[in-house]
Design a protein around this motif. Structure first.
Motif, PDB file in Angstrom:
ATOM      1  N   GLN A   1       4.828  10.099   1.484  1.00 60.78           N
ATOM      2  CA  GLN A   1       5.808   9.148   0.963  1.00 60.78           C
ATOM      3  C   GLN A   1       5.449   7.718   1.330  1.00 60.78           C
ATOM      4  O   GLN A   1       5.605   6.805   0.518  1.00 60.78           O
ATOM      5  CB  GLN A   1       7.203   9.495   1.481  1.00 60.78           C
ATOM      6  N   VAL A   2       4.948   7.545   2.561  1.00 55.88           N
ATOM      7  CA  VAL A   2       4.540   6.207   2.987  1.00 55.88           C
ATOM      8  C   VAL A   2       3.451   5.682   2.061  1.00 55.88           C
ATOM      9  O   VAL A   2       3.495   4.546   1.573  1.00 55.88           O
ATOM     10  CB  VAL A   2       4.041   6.234   4.452  1.00 55.88           C
TER      11      VAL A   2
ATOM     12  N   ASP B   1       2.734   6.678  -1.016  1.00 55.53           N
ATOM     13  CA  ASP B   1       3.295   6.455  -2.358  1.00 55.53           C
ATOM     14  C   ASP B   1       3.979   5.089  -2.447  1.00 55.53           C
ATOM     15  O   ASP B   1       3.839   4.369  -3.428  1.00 55.53           O
ATOM     16  CB  ASP B   1       4.323   7.536  -2.702  1.00 55.53           C
ATOM     17  N   LEU B   2       4.732   4.764  -1.394  1.00 56.27           N
ATOM     18  CA  LEU B   2       5.444   3.489  -1.414  1.00 56.27           C
ATOM     19  C   LEU B   2       4.470   2.324  -1.297  1.00 56.27           C
ATOM     20  O   LEU B   2       4.606   1.323  -1.999  1.00 56.27           O
ATOM     21  CB  LEU B   2       6.463   3.438  -0.275  1.00 56.27           C
ATOM     22  N   LEU B   3       3.469   2.454  -0.410  1.00 59.92           N
ATOM     23  CA  LEU B   3       2.514   1.357  -0.221  1.00 59.92           C
ATOM     24  C   LEU B   3       1.770   1.057  -1.514  1.00 59.92           C
ATOM     25  O   LEU B   3       1.509  -0.088  -1.850  1.00 59.92           O
ATOM     26  CB  LEU B   3       1.511   1.709   0.878  1.00 59.92           C
TER      27      LEU B   3
ATOM     28  N   GLY C   1       2.863   1.519  -4.475  1.00 57.77           N
ATOM     29  CA  GLY C   1       3.755   1.043  -5.519  1.00 57.77           C
ATOM     30  C   GLY C   1       4.198  -0.393  -5.356  1.00 57.77           C
ATOM     31  O   GLY C   1       4.765  -0.971  -6.267  1.00 57.77           O
ATOM     32  N   ILE C   2       3.949  -0.977  -4.182  1.00 58.34           N
ATOM     33  CA  ILE C   2       4.398  -2.357  -3.969  1.00 58.34           C
ATOM     34  C   ILE C   2       3.514  -3.322  -4.762  1.00 58.34           C
ATOM     35  O   ILE C   2       2.303  -3.243  -4.691  1.00 58.34           O
ATOM     36  CB  ILE C   2       4.353  -2.704  -2.459  1.00 58.34           C
ATOM     37  N   PRO C   3       4.124  -4.200  -5.553  1.00 59.70           N
ATOM     38  CA  PRO C   3       3.348  -5.112  -6.408  1.00 59.70           C
ATOM     39  C   PRO C   3       2.529  -6.099  -5.588  1.00 59.70           C
ATOM     40  O   PRO C   3       2.921  -6.465  -4.476  1.00 59.70           O
ATOM     41  CB  PRO C   3       4.423  -5.865  -7.189  1.00 59.70           C
ATOM     42  N   SER C   4       1.423  -6.549  -6.201  1.00 60.37           N
ATOM     43  CA  SER C   4       0.531  -7.417  -5.437  1.00 60.37           C
ATOM     44  C   SER C   4       1.182  -8.755  -5.106  1.00 60.37           C
ATOM     45  O   SER C   4       0.912  -9.316  -4.050  1.00 60.37           O
ATOM     46  CB  SER C   4      -0.787  -7.610  -6.177  1.00 60.37           C
ATOM     47  N   VAL C   5       2.060  -9.258  -5.985  1.00 57.75           N
ATOM     48  CA  VAL C   5       2.691 -10.548  -5.640  1.00 57.75           C
ATOM     49  C   VAL C   5       3.610 -10.403  -4.425  1.00 57.75           C
ATOM     50  O   VAL C   5       3.760 -11.347  -3.656  1.00 57.75           O
ATOM     51  CB  VAL C   5       3.516 -11.153  -6.796  1.00 57.75           C
ATOM     52  N   VAL C   6       4.196  -9.209  -4.251  1.00 61.50           N
ATOM     53  CA  VAL C   6       5.056  -9.017  -3.089  1.00 61.50           C
ATOM     54  C   VAL C   6       4.200  -8.950  -1.816  1.00 61.50           C
ATOM     55  O   VAL C   6       4.563  -9.514  -0.785  1.00 61.50           O
ATOM     56  CB  VAL C   6       5.932  -7.763  -3.254  1.00 61.50           C
ATOM     57  N   TYR C   7       3.034  -8.297  -1.909  1.00 61.06           N
ATOM     58  CA  TYR C   7       2.085  -8.374  -0.791  1.00 61.06           C
ATOM     59  C   TYR C   7       1.731  -9.822  -0.503  1.00 61.06           C
ATOM     60  O   TYR C   7       1.662 -10.257   0.636  1.00 61.06           O
ATOM     61  CB  TYR C   7       0.805  -7.600  -1.110  1.00 61.06           C
TER      62      TYR C   7
END
Lengths: 293, 349
Positions: free
Chosen positions: B154-155, B157-159, B161-167
């Protein structure tokens, strides 16, 4: 009694190494858990104070503080829906062909190579392609339609792959039974194989929607960094800045006095939407597992 | 099309004669209502021709690969040859691919700093992501208890899915100030180190999920045999499992590399966007070149495209050279995909 010499010498050092690496593996794994928690927590903490109904339902400001993200939120959902509507038929068709018609030979290997290549193509390269072909040559300029078509290019390979995989997971006896009942191949695919594979495909589509929702590089160059003054504006020819582009644009442009707060709030909204999508995927996944058990 | 009659088969079909799967479905109802197929001329006609429709979809994907190549090459070539629609002077390959001087205003278009920047930042990211990703893969496949396996999946999967602009915004508003205060006496920390750290987190899920698959697909006899010969857990992993899974682990790393090379927005937000970073490095005279390298604002192929493409006139040399950089990126990822094919063949040999 003679015992044979084991191939591995287990000295004290080996035991210590075993223990140490066991610990190290746990530590690495827990670090990633901590990174995720720190990340999501950090984004939500920064953006929490911005999250209110006003922020979600106000129009953005060009020069003053206090702008909202209403049109951006709308554009994000609109573009994701449009790009999925464009990519679904093509991705499904290509996936069906690869799973059911292409055989196992050289043709299948070539098609797979192409799908993999398209999936691995950097989004900025897709953006350049969309910019040359749609924005400039077709004269669509920075608009919703340019963005939707280019974004569909990002979705197609993912949907193709997930369709192919799901169709290959359909039990053989089910297909044979269908043929046994006198169905043609097309009828078998449409009425037996696709319904069985539907949940798997749907999971892939939701994941694709998440990816399209977060995509920014493509949309900066095709959908532009402006929004229409009307709301809601369904026209395809107007520029359509999305949430992710807005987030990038306000931080890099720097004309807004409250750019940091707006970016933080936007990021928090995006994280919340993606968490919800993730939950949806998990529910679908559980549905699949319950059925196959 | 025939009308589906979901309720009929339960009573009319002779259950024992049915294959196992259909009998189960027929008696339990859904997932798919058992259809009753009616054949007509139209059905046979549809069956014969619709696969062409599906083939067309597949060929569209093939066509897209070629189309992207064609359009990028057509624009990129405009930098080197006097093609139609080219309104500016042309440059030589030498001036572009072998020069470190990027000064478009003055007619210098050396893209070496961006190629070097891309290699540096992806190399650093891979240095972190490859070993930790592979080890996490082993952990998930062979060491972790089931509940931890679930948590890790799950970790990841979430990582992913996070959009690059949010990174990017995380790096910009949280990591950069933190690093700047802690080690650099409030200097801005933009540069390779922070970009690579963020990139590493972005590509780790790719490496992890592919290497987990690699370890799970190994026959369990390898693991058991090794331990039966008296190895410890770690010896079995290090000397048997990792060598056995090597081609697929390399594939995982190469695909991670592909993702890192193509990432644009997250890196653009934290790297500092300085095309002259190599010049800056050469002029720097301080005692810690490594530290200077890690924290010099720099640029890569992707970040430069994001930064400058909107400001250039279509048809100018500047614009064409930028498209040539895009073509270079595309060719690089194609090469990486072909490399994974090579590795896949090695595995079967």
């Amino acid at each position: 009694m003679t015992s044979r010499v084991p191939a591995f010498k287990v000295r004290a050092t080996a035991r210590v190494a075993d223990r140490a690496m066991h610990l190290a593996l746990w530590l690495i794994a827990l670090t990633f858990v901590a990174v995720l928690i720190g990340f999501v927590g950090g984004i939500l903490k920064e953006g929490w104070s911005e999250l209110n109904l006003g922020f979600l339902t106000r129009m953005p400001e060009a020069l003053d503080a206090g702008g909202g993200i209403k049109p951006e939120l709308f554009n994000s959902l609109y573009l994701v829906a449009l790009s999925l509507a464009l990519a679904m038929p093509i991705g499904l068709g290509a996936g069906i062909y690869m799973a059911e018609y292409a055989g196992q030979g050289r043709a299948l290997r070539f098609f797979r190579l192409c799908v993999e290549t398209l999936a691995a193509t950097p989004s900025i390269v897709l953006a350049l392609f969309g910019m040359i072909l749609l924005v400039q040559m077709l004269g669509w300029s920075f608009s919703i339609r340019s963005g939707a078509v280019t974004l569909a290019l990002l979705n197609i390979p993912v949907i193709t792959r997930v369709t192919e995989e799901s169709l290959r997971g359909v039990p053989r006896e089910l297909l044979e039974a269908s043929y046994g009942l006198g169905a043609t191949k097309l009828q078998t695919i449409l009425k037996v194989a696709l319904p069985y594979a539907a949940t798997g495909i749907l999971t892939g589509v939701v994941l694709t929607a998440g990816r399209a929702f977060g995509e920014s590089a493509i949309l900066v160059f095709t959908a532009g960094t402006n929004v229409s003054q009307h709301f809601p504006d369904f026209r395809l020819s107007v520029p359509g800045e999305t949430l992710s582009v807005h987030l990038w644009y306000v931080t890099s442009d720097g004309t807004l006095p409250d750019a940091t707060q707006i970016a933080a709030g936007t990021a928090a909204v995006m994280i919340l939407v993606l968490l919800a999508l993730n939950l949806l995927v998990r529910l679908l996944d559980r549905a699949i597992r319950r059925r196959t058990r | 099309m025939a009308e589906p009659m979901p309720d009929l088969p339960e009573t009319t079909l002779d259950a024992p004669l049915l294959p196992d799967g259909l009998a189960r479905i027929a008696t339990q109802g859904t997932p798919c209502p058992t259809p009753v197929f009616r054949q007509s001329h139209l059905h046979r006609l549809a069956d014969r021709w619709t696969h062409l429709l599906f083939l067309a979809c597949t060929l569209l994907v093939v066509l897209l690969i070629g189309g992207i190549l064609y359009f990028l090459a057509a624009r990129g070539a405009g930098a080197f040859f006097p093609l139609a629609g080219n309104t500016d002077k042309v440059v030589t390959f030498r001036e572009v691919f072998l020069s470190t001087n990027w000064d478009p205003g003055d007619g210098h278009f050396g893209i070496v700093p961006f190629i070097a920047g891309t290699l540096a930042v992806t190399g650093l990211a891979l240095l972190v992501a490859a070993p930790t990703g592979v080890l996490t893969g082993v952990f998930i496949a062979k060491v972790a208890p089931p509940w931890m396996r679930n948590v890790m999946r799950q970790v990841m999967d979430l990582l992913v899915g996070i959009p690059s602009v949010v990174y990017g915004i995380f790096g910009l508003t949280i990591i950069l100030p933190m690093v700047g205060h802690a080690w650099l006496a409030d200097a801005p920390a933009a540069g390779f180190a922070v970009s690579a750290a963020i990139l590493a987190v972005m590509i780790v899920p790719t490496v992890v999920s592919l290497s987990t698959d690699a370890f799970e697909s190994l026959p369990s006899s390898l693991d058991e045999g090794s331990q039966a010969l008296g190895s410890t857990r770690w010896q079995a992993i290090w000397r048997v499992l990792i060598p056995a899974a090597r081609p697929r682990l390399l594939t995982a790393t190469v695909l991670g590399l592909g993702r890192a090379i193509g990432e644009a927005m997250a890196v653009q937000m934290v790297i500092g966007n300085n095309p002259q970073w190599m010049l800056l490095m050469r002029q720097a005279t301080d005692q810690t070149p490594v530290l200077r390298f890690l924290f010099t604002p720099a640029a890569t192929l992707t970040t430069e495209l994001v930064q400058e493409l909107p400001n250039t006139a279509s048809g100018s040399t500047w614009n064409n050279v930028l498209f040539a950089m895009g073509l270079l990126l595309y060719l690089m990822t194609m090469l990486l995909i072909l490399a994974t094919r090579r590795l896949g063949r090695q595995e079967h040999a």
